[in-house]
Design an enzyme around this catalytic site. Sequence first.
Site, PDB file in Angstrom:
ATOM      1  N   PRO A 194       0.818  -1.220   0.000  1.00 11.50           N
ATOM      2  CA  PRO A 194       0.000   0.000   0.000  1.00 11.50           C
ATOM      3  C   PRO A 194       0.852   1.271   0.000  1.00 11.50           C
ATOM      4  O   PRO A 194       0.331   2.353  -0.249  1.00 11.50           O
ATOM      5  CB  PRO A 194      -0.844  -0.120   1.271  1.00 11.50           C
TER       6      PRO A 194
ATOM      7  N   GLU B  93       2.395  -8.223   8.836  1.00 12.14           N
ATOM      8  CA  GLU B  93       2.210  -6.799   9.171  1.00 12.14           C
ATOM      9  C   GLU B  93       3.071  -5.879   8.326  1.00 12.14           C
ATOM     10  O   GLU B  93       2.896  -4.681   8.332  1.00 12.14           O
ATOM     11  CB  GLU B  93       2.527  -6.568  10.652  1.00 12.14           C
TER      12      GLU B  93
ATOM     13  N   ARG C 165      -3.855  -8.581 -20.826  1.00 17.52           N
ATOM     14  CA  ARG C 165      -4.854  -8.267 -21.858  1.00 17.52           C
ATOM     15  C   ARG C 165      -4.321  -7.300 -22.908  1.00 17.52           C
ATOM     16  O   ARG C 165      -4.884  -7.169 -23.985  1.00 17.52           O
ATOM     17  CB  ARG C 165      -6.157  -7.745 -21.234  1.00 17.52           C
TER      18      ARG C 165
ATOM     19  N   ASP D  55     -10.425   1.618 -24.454  1.00 17.90           N
ATOM     20  CA  ASP D  55     -10.551   1.336 -23.025  1.00 17.90           C
ATOM     21  C   ASP D  55     -10.700   2.621 -22.230  1.00 17.90           C
ATOM     22  O   ASP D  55     -10.096   3.632 -22.581  1.00 17.90           O
ATOM     23  CB  ASP D  55      -9.266   0.692 -22.472  1.00 17.90           C
TER      24      ASP D  55
HETATM   25  N1  ADE Z   1      -0.848  -5.204  -0.032  1.00 19.60           N
HETATM   26  C1  ADE Z   1      -1.729  -4.818   0.909  1.00 19.60           C
HETATM   27  N2  ADE Z   1      -2.487  -3.805   0.481  1.00 19.60           N
HETATM   28  C2  ADE Z   1      -2.073  -3.513  -0.783  1.00 19.60           C
HETATM   29  C3  ADE Z   1      -2.474  -2.569  -1.757  1.00 19.60           C
HETATM   30  N3  ADE Z   1      -3.424  -1.668  -1.530  1.00 19.60           N
HETATM   31  N4  ADE Z   1      -1.816  -2.572  -2.937  1.00 19.60           N
HETATM   32  C4  ADE Z   1      -0.841  -3.463  -3.171  1.00 19.60           C
HETATM   33  N5  ADE Z   1      -0.428  -4.384  -2.299  1.00 19.60           N
HETATM   34  C5  ADE Z   1      -1.036  -4.420  -1.101  1.00 19.60           C
END
Ligand code: ADE
Length: 224
Positions: free
Chosen positions: A87, A114, A151, A166
């Site tokens: 994230p 974590e 794709r 697209d």
């Molecule tokens: N791992 C946990 N959350 C994630 C996300 N939002 N994007 C990519 N990998 C992740």
Amino acid sequence: MKITILSLFPEMFTGVFGESMIKRAKESGAVVIDIVDFRDFATNKHRHVDDYAFGGGAGMLLAVEPIDRALQSIEGYQTATKILLTPQGVPFVQAEAIRLSKVEHLILICGHYEGFDERIRSLVDLEISIGDYVLTGGEIGAMAIADSVIRLLPGVLGSPESAPHDSFYDGLLEYPQYTRPVEYKGMKVPDVLVSGNHAEIDKWRREQSLRRTMERRPDLLKKR
Ligand code: ADE
């Protein structure tokens, strides 16, 4: 193209990569997908790949060694584009899918637990997030990236001319589309689409594309 995915849960990919377009892309040889269970590269007898954080804190961290060893076991890993799913990565967008579709070998690393030992970051070229929310691991992100890239590979889409239309391809959302019947429960297909006038149809689609983007994603228009 080759895509290698490092994951502790290889079976998560079976369904997604075993159906529809990805299945056909594999069968045609457009893509070769390899899933590597990096638990096989743990060095302890319990096959643990996680450990406590130095300095304390809740939760376990993915250790650097199994990832490093797994990477080194992959043929051509030095020249592959190595991506960590997190994230904290750069948000994944269509322009990046297009860029990655031109790469010969992608390696996608899926974390769990974590977090990561920070040194894992030094093993990759790029960190990608698939959105501002937290998943239990990188697998769903890896599937999303693989799907959006595959794709775009030559010969994979049923209709090769459809990719340039697209959503996001030119920074806009796609225009509304209709199929038969011309009228359903009082809802009619716009006259222009059944007019046979292709110049007018193109103009209408362009306008609709702009309007839809303005209404739903004004941020995309600003970026353009
Ligand atoms: N791992 C946990 N959350 C994630 C996300 N939002 N994007 C990519 N990998 C992740």
